[in-house]
Write a protein that holds these residues in place. Structure first.
Motif, PDB file in Angstrom:
ATOM      1  N   ARG A 204       0.831  -1.213   0.000  1.00 35.40           N
ATOM      2  CA  ARG A 204       0.000   0.000   0.000  1.00 35.40           C
ATOM      3  C   ARG A 204       0.864   1.262   0.000  1.00 35.40           C
ATOM      4  NH1 ARG A 204      -5.443  -0.832   1.001  1.00 35.40           N
ATOM      5  NH2 ARG A 204      -5.933  -2.773   2.050  1.00 35.40           N
ATOM      6  N   VAL A 205       1.913   1.277   0.810  1.00 37.97           N
ATOM      7  CA  VAL A 205       2.789   2.440   0.898  1.00 37.97           C
ATOM      8  C   VAL A 205       3.462   2.703  -0.446  1.00 37.97           C
ATOM      9  CG1 VAL A 205       4.916   3.300   1.953  1.00 37.97           C
ATOM     10  CG2 VAL A 205       3.166   2.291   3.374  1.00 37.97           C
ATOM     11  N   ALA A 206       3.804   1.645  -1.166  1.00 39.23           N
ATOM     12  CA  ALA A 206       4.496   1.783  -2.451  1.00 39.23           C
ATOM     13  C   ALA A 206       3.569   2.284  -3.550  1.00 39.23           C
ATOM     14  CB  ALA A 206       5.109   0.443  -2.849  1.00 39.23           C
ATOM     15  N   GLY A 207       2.276   2.089  -3.397  1.00 37.09           N
ATOM     16  CA  GLY A 207       1.312   2.590  -4.378  1.00 37.09           C
ATOM     17  C   GLY A 207       0.947   1.595  -5.456  1.00 37.09           C
ATOM     18  N   LYS A 208       0.055   2.051  -6.334  1.00 38.33           N
ATOM     19  CA  LYS A 208      -0.514   1.179  -7.364  1.00 38.33           C
ATOM     20  C   LYS A 208       0.518   0.669  -8.369  1.00 38.33           C
ATOM     21  CE  LYS A 208      -4.786   2.062  -8.786  1.00 38.33           C
ATOM     22  NZ  LYS A 208      -5.870   2.777  -9.452  1.00 38.33           N
ATOM     23  N   GLU A 209       1.531   1.432  -8.629  1.00 39.46           N
ATOM     24  CA  GLU A 209       2.521   1.054  -9.640  1.00 39.46           C
ATOM     25  C   GLU A 209       3.707   0.302  -9.045  1.00 39.46           C
ATOM     26  OE1 GLU A 209       1.768   1.451 -12.842  1.00 39.46           O
ATOM     27  OE2 GLU A 209      -0.108   2.310 -12.111  1.00 39.46           O
ATOM     28  N   ALA A 210       3.581  -0.190  -7.842  1.00 38.42           N
ATOM     29  CA  ALA A 210       4.683  -0.889  -7.179  1.00 38.42           C
ATOM     30  C   ALA A 210       5.069  -2.152  -7.944  1.00 38.42           C
ATOM     31  CB  ALA A 210       4.294  -1.256  -5.756  1.00 38.42           C
ATOM     32  N   LYS A 211       6.352  -2.422  -7.968  1.00 39.40           N
ATOM     33  CA  LYS A 211       6.862  -3.675  -8.535  1.00 39.40           C
ATOM     34  C   LYS A 211       7.010  -4.648  -7.365  1.00 39.40           C
ATOM     35  CE  LYS A 211      10.729  -5.606 -11.087  1.00 39.40           C
ATOM     36  NZ  LYS A 211      12.054  -5.310 -11.667  1.00 39.40           N
ATOM     37  N   VAL A 212       6.148  -5.657  -7.313  1.00 38.25           N
ATOM     38  CA  VAL A 212       6.117  -6.610  -6.198  1.00 38.25           C
ATOM     39  C   VAL A 212       6.597  -7.960  -6.704  1.00 38.25           C
ATOM     40  CG1 VAL A 212       4.654  -7.699  -4.449  1.00 38.25           C
ATOM     41  CG2 VAL A 212       4.171  -5.353  -5.196  1.00 38.25           C
ATOM     42  N   GLU A 213       7.563  -8.547  -5.978  1.00 42.76           N
ATOM     43  CA  GLU A 213       8.138  -9.829  -6.379  1.00 42.76           C
ATOM     44  C   GLU A 213       8.360 -10.721  -5.168  1.00 42.76           C
ATOM     45  OE1 GLU A 213      11.220  -8.820  -9.839  1.00 42.76           O
ATOM     46  OE2 GLU A 213      11.537  -7.664  -8.005  1.00 42.76           O
ATOM     47  N   LEU A 214       8.306 -12.027  -5.400  1.00 43.96           N
ATOM     48  CA  LEU A 214       8.747 -13.004  -4.416  1.00 43.96           C
ATOM     49  C   LEU A 214      10.100 -13.519  -4.890  1.00 43.96           C
ATOM     50  CD1 LEU A 214       5.500 -15.048  -3.765  1.00 43.96           C
ATOM     51  CD2 LEU A 214       6.552 -13.325  -2.288  1.00 43.96           C
ATOM     52  N   VAL A 215      11.069 -13.531  -3.969  1.00 44.93           N
ATOM     53  CA  VAL A 215      12.414 -13.974  -4.313  1.00 44.93           C
ATOM     54  C   VAL A 215      12.790 -15.132  -3.396  1.00 44.93           C
ATOM     55  CG1 VAL A 215      14.836 -13.306  -4.469  1.00 44.93           C
ATOM     56  CG2 VAL A 215      13.057 -11.674  -5.113  1.00 44.93           C
ATOM     57  N   ALA A 216      13.152 -16.241  -4.009  1.00 50.01           N
ATOM     58  CA  ALA A 216      13.588 -17.419  -3.258  1.00 50.01           C
ATOM     59  C   ALA A 216      15.118 -17.433  -3.234  1.00 50.01           C
ATOM     60  CB  ALA A 216      13.065 -18.685  -3.918  1.00 50.01           C
ATOM     61  N   VAL A 217      15.686 -17.719  -2.058  1.00 52.16           N
ATOM     62  CA  VAL A 217      17.142 -17.786  -1.919  1.00 52.16           C
ATOM     63  C   VAL A 217      17.544 -19.119  -1.308  1.00 52.16           C
ATOM     64  CG1 VAL A 217      17.426 -15.285  -1.734  1.00 52.16           C
ATOM     65  CG2 VAL A 217      17.117 -16.627   0.341  1.00 52.16           C
ATOM     66  N   ASP A 218      18.802 -19.511  -1.556  1.00 53.81           N
ATOM     67  CA  ASP A 218      19.316 -20.741  -0.955  1.00 53.81           C
ATOM     68  C   ASP A 218      19.975 -20.420   0.390  1.00 53.81           C
ATOM     69  OD1 ASP A 218      21.838 -19.692  -1.529  1.00 53.81           O
ATOM     70  OD2 ASP A 218      22.249 -21.111  -3.154  1.00 53.81           O
ATOM     71  N   LYS A 219      20.657 -21.395   0.977  1.00 54.81           N
ATOM     72  CA  LYS A 219      21.255 -21.202   2.312  1.00 54.81           C
ATOM     73  C   LYS A 219      22.370 -20.167   2.342  1.00 54.81           C
ATOM     74  CE  LYS A 219      19.894 -25.496   4.368  1.00 54.81           C
ATOM     75  NZ  LYS A 219      20.223 -26.643   5.168  1.00 54.81           N
ATOM     76  N   THR A 220      22.949 -19.855   1.205  1.00 52.17           N
ATOM     77  CA  THR A 220      23.969 -18.805   1.142  1.00 52.17           C
ATOM     78  C   THR A 220      23.346 -17.470   0.726  1.00 52.17           C
ATOM     79  OG1 THR A 220      24.571 -19.273  -1.163  1.00 52.17           O
ATOM     80  CG2 THR A 220      25.772 -20.479   0.557  1.00 52.17           C
ATOM     81  N   TYR A 221      22.025 -17.426   0.679  1.00 49.78           N
ATOM     82  CA  TYR A 221      21.240 -16.251   0.296  1.00 49.78           C
ATOM     83  C   TYR A 221      21.487 -15.832  -1.156  1.00 49.78           C
ATOM     84  CZ  TYR A 221      19.494 -16.028   4.980  1.00 49.78           C
ATOM     85  OH  TYR A 221      18.867 -16.341   6.152  1.00 49.78           O
ATOM     86  N   ARG A 222      21.862 -16.798  -1.969  1.00 50.87           N
ATOM     87  CA  ARG A 222      21.982 -16.592  -3.417  1.00 50.87           C
ATOM     88  C   ARG A 222      20.597 -16.805  -4.015  1.00 50.87           C
ATOM     89  NH1 ARG A 222      22.984 -20.292  -7.483  1.00 50.87           N
ATOM     90  NH2 ARG A 222      23.196 -21.810  -5.833  1.00 50.87           N
ATOM     91  N   GLU A 223      20.219 -15.920  -4.916  1.00 50.99           N
ATOM     92  CA  GLU A 223      18.895 -15.997  -5.520  1.00 50.99           C
ATOM     93  C   GLU A 223      18.724 -17.279  -6.328  1.00 50.99           C
ATOM     94  OE1 GLU A 223      16.412 -13.534  -8.813  1.00 50.99           O
ATOM     95  OE2 GLU A 223      17.454 -12.342  -7.290  1.00 50.99           O
ATOM     96  N   VAL A 224      17.622 -17.972  -6.060  1.00 50.25           N
ATOM     97  CA  VAL A 224      17.269 -19.201  -6.772  1.00 50.25           C
ATOM     98  C   VAL A 224      16.188 -18.916  -7.812  1.00 50.25           C
ATOM     99  CG1 VAL A 224      16.277 -21.514  -6.499  1.00 50.25           C
ATOM    100  CG2 VAL A 224      17.872 -20.639  -4.792  1.00 50.25           C
ATOM    101  N   ASN A 225      15.229 -18.071  -7.440  1.00 51.53           N
ATOM    102  CA  ASN A 225      14.115 -17.777  -8.342  1.00 51.53           C
ATOM    103  C   ASN A 225      13.498 -16.444  -7.948  1.00 51.53           C
ATOM    104  OD1 ASN A 225      12.309 -18.148 -10.414  1.00 51.53           O
ATOM    105  ND2 ASN A 225      11.039 -19.632  -9.336  1.00 51.53           N
ATOM    106  N   ARG A 226      12.917 -15.771  -8.932  1.00 49.61           N
ATOM    107  CA  ARG A 226      12.238 -14.485  -8.704  1.00 49.61           C
ATOM    108  C   ARG A 226      10.979 -14.494  -9.560  1.00 49.61           C
ATOM    109  NH1 ARG A 226      14.149  -8.920  -7.453  1.00 49.61           N
ATOM    110  NH2 ARG A 226      16.080  -9.986  -6.882  1.00 49.61           N
ATOM    111  N   ILE A 227       9.832 -14.237  -8.917  1.00 48.72           N
ATOM    112  CA  ILE A 227       8.588 -14.207  -9.682  1.00 48.72           C
ATOM    113  C   ILE A 227       7.823 -12.916  -9.357  1.00 48.72           C
ATOM    114  CG2 ILE A 227       8.363 -16.714  -9.895  1.00 48.72           C
ATOM    115  CD1 ILE A 227       6.231 -16.575  -7.694  1.00 48.72           C
ATOM    116  N   PRO A 228       7.197 -12.322 -10.359  1.00 51.54           N
ATOM    117  CA  PRO A 228       6.394 -11.133 -10.114  1.00 51.54           C
ATOM    118  C   PRO A 228       5.068 -11.486  -9.457  1.00 51.54           C
ATOM    119  CG  PRO A 228       6.301 -11.719 -12.422  1.00 51.54           C
ATOM    120  CD  PRO A 228       7.271 -12.673 -11.763  1.00 51.54           C
ATOM    121  N   VAL A 229       4.565 -10.575  -8.651  1.00 57.42           N
ATOM    122  CA  VAL A 229       3.253 -10.747  -8.010  1.00 57.42           C
ATOM    123  C   VAL A 229       2.328  -9.681  -8.566  1.00 57.42           C
ATOM    124  CG1 VAL A 229       1.987 -10.697  -5.828  1.00 57.42           C
ATOM    125  CG2 VAL A 229       4.305 -11.644  -5.898  1.00 57.42           C
ATOM    126  N   THR A 230       1.236 -10.108  -9.155  1.00 53.69           N
ATOM    127  CA  THR A 230       0.220  -9.171  -9.631  1.00 53.69           C
ATOM    128  C   THR A 230      -0.619  -8.746  -8.438  1.00 53.69           C
ATOM    129  OG1 THR A 230       0.145 -10.312 -11.747  1.00 53.69           O
ATOM    130  CG2 THR A 230      -1.717  -8.885 -11.229  1.00 53.69           C
TER     131      THR A 230
END
Length: 81
Positions: free
Chosen positions: A53-79
């Motif tokens: 809500r704070v970011a507003g209607k045009e916010a880019k929202v994503e879920l980011v999955a990381v491994d145990k070393t916090y290296r990105e495994v996957n990134r998906i957009p959230v509508t």
């Protein structure tokens, strides 16, 4: 898709190679998902509304999955509606 104002938060499943799932809004990590011990492979971000809500209607929202070393495994957009 995530509907603002819903009480269920953002929830889903992830693979075995994922250590944490994080909510990013406009490129900045805002929350880390809860991962119940009794439900391996599941995640829940119950408090997503305030960040989006704070970011507003045009916010880019994503879920980011990381491994145990916090290296990105996957990134998906959230509508958001």
């Amino acid at each position: 898709m995530y509907v603002l104002g819903t009480t269920g938060g953002i929830k889903g499943n992830h693979g075995e190679d994922v250590f944490r799932v994080r909510l990013f809004v406009n490129g900045v990590v805002k929350a880390q998902a809860q991962q119940p011990d009794d439900q391996p492979g599941m995640f829940l971000i119950p408090n997503a509304d305030p960040y989006i809500r704070v970011a507003g209607k045009e916010a880019k929202v994503e879920l980011v999955a990381v491994d145990k070393t916090y290296r990105e495994v996957n990134r998906i957009p959230v509508t958001v509606k």
